[in-house]
Write an enzyme that holds these catalytic residues in place. Structure first.
Site, short mmCIF file in Angstrom:
data_model
loop_
_atom_site.label_atom_id
_atom_site.label_comp_id
_atom_site.label_asym_id
_atom_site.label_seq_id
_atom_site.Cartn_x
_atom_site.Cartn_y
_atom_site.Cartn_z
N ASP A 58 -38.01 -2.80 -145.09
CA ASP A 58 -37.21 -2.99 -143.89
C ASP A 58 -35.74 -2.94 -144.27
OD1 ASP A 58 -38.07 -4.37 -140.92
OD2 ASP A 58 -35.94 -4.42 -141.45
N ILE A 72 -44.27 -5.46 -134.52
CA ILE A 72 -45.51 -4.71 -134.72
C ILE A 72 -45.78 -4.48 -136.21
CG2 ILE A 72 -46.57 -2.43 -134.43
CD1 ILE A 72 -45.27 -2.34 -131.64
N ASN A 122 -43.38 2.88 -138.98
CA ASN A 122 -43.24 1.99 -137.84
C ASN A 122 -41.79 1.74 -137.45
OD1 ASN A 122 -44.01 -0.45 -136.04
ND2 ASN A 122 -42.73 -1.38 -137.64
N SER A 162 -45.02 5.97 -128.95
CA SER A 162 -44.90 5.11 -127.76
C SER A 162 -45.48 5.87 -126.58
CB SER A 162 -43.42 4.80 -127.49
OG SER A 162 -43.26 4.17 -126.22
N ASP A 180 -34.29 1.74 -146.40
CA ASP A 180 -33.55 2.49 -145.38
C ASP A 180 -34.30 3.80 -145.17
OD1 ASP A 180 -31.85 3.98 -143.81
OD2 ASP A 180 -30.08 3.69 -145.05
N VAL A 181 -35.00 3.91 -144.04
CA VAL A 181 -35.86 5.08 -143.81
C VAL A 181 -35.06 6.36 -143.60
CG1 VAL A 181 -37.74 3.68 -142.88
CG2 VAL A 181 -36.04 4.67 -141.30
N TYR A 225 -34.39 7.48 -126.48
CA TYR A 225 -35.59 6.89 -127.06
C TYR A 225 -36.82 7.71 -126.66
CZ TYR A 225 -39.33 3.50 -127.95
OH TYR A 225 -40.48 2.89 -128.39
N LYS A 252 -39.53 9.71 -129.20
CA LYS A 252 -40.97 9.48 -129.27
C LYS A 252 -41.77 10.73 -128.88
CE LYS A 252 -40.64 5.34 -130.86
NZ LYS A 252 -41.06 5.05 -132.25
#
Length: 277
Positions: free
Chosen positions: A40, A21, A89, A141, A62-63, A154, A158
């Site tokens: 990324d 995405i 994202n 999501s 590295d977020v 997960y 979200k």
């Protein structure tokens, strides 16, 4: 300028932009004249994608690391100018029963999917508030509006992204900074490999999500669901009594989609990568 014309020359940062995405969104926005920076954790792939598509800036990000995120945004602003849009994202989606999920992977989901979004939003927001201009778009999501067996952590991550984004929208109303959530259905990317779409609701293509992001930047709003059919179903189910909604979900295969029906061999490469990046 109106519509997509307003995207031209905007500086857009996309996390998790090397594939899926994130990459589809970067390509779509670049075609409209935006200045694109992709980050990324996969340094090799982000360099390949950045080079292949001739993006304006690309590199390892590295977020979950404050210094990494700050340095990346500093580099983007030095090279391209003030950031207009941050698209959070980056995210991972391991599947399986909660009791089989290691503490390490639980922490990894929360660190990337929640902390990474919060950290990036905080760093970018500080800059945007000073200019009274900016847009933070968080990729959530449809799983954030429901409950799907096999995706407990997960789902939780979200749900958190949706609550976080909605709260910022109110907390900073009138500041000139916009906040939006994107809620994709199952999408044909590596993240969704080995998983079949629910009955009657085909999987989305990454380009569908990219198109939704383009529309959000051109005309900001709080939330968009992709696809329309899956989004309408999500809203409808949430209006039903819980027992009825759960039964409808089971009839569409939700009880097994991310558990016994997963093609483990098709999914093996993805599951191994997200544990080792």
């Amino acid at each position: 300028m109106t519509g997509t014309d307003s995207i031209r020359s905007k500086v857009v940062v996309i996390t998790g932009g090397a594939r899926g995405i994130g990459l589809a969104t970067a390509v779509a926005l670049a075609k409209l004249g935006a200045k694109i920076a992709i980050g990324d954790i996969d340094e090799k792939t982000v360099k390949e994608s950045g080079t292949d598509y001739d993006f304006d800036h690309y590199g390892r990000l590295d977020v979950t690391d404050q210094q990494s995120f700050t340095t990346f945004l500093d580099d983007v602003e030095r090279e391209l100018g003030p950031i207009d849009v941050l698209i959070n994202n980056a995210g991972i989606m391991p599947t399986g029963r909660l009791v089989d999920e290691s503490d390490q992977i639980t922490r990894r989901i929360l660190d990337i999917n929640i902390y990474g979004v919060i950290l990036g939003s905080k760093i970018a927001l500080t800059r945007m508030l000073e200019r009274r201009h900016g847009h933070i778009i968080n990729i959530a999501s449809l799983a954030g509006e429901t409950h799907i067996p096999g995706l407990a952590t997960y789902n939780a991550s979200k749900h958190a992204v949706l609550g976080f984004t909605d709260t910022l929208r109110e907390e900073y109303r009138g500041t000139g900074v916009e906040f939006s959530s994107v809620l994709p259905t199952l999408t044909r990317t590596e993240l969704g490999s080995g998983v079949a779409a629910p009955k009657g609701l085909p999987a989305a293509e990454p380009e569908d999500i990219a198109a939704a992001v383009v529309r959000l930047i051109a005309k900001p709003k709080a939330k968009t669901r992709v696809t329309r059919a899956a989004g309408a179903m999500s809203v409808f189910v949430n209006l039903l009594p819980q027992s009825v909604g759960d039964a409808l979900g089971r009839s569409m295969g939700s009880a097994q989609t991310f558990l016994d029906d997963v093609d483990s061999e098709q999914r093996k490469a993805y599951e191994e990568r997200i544990r080792n990046d």
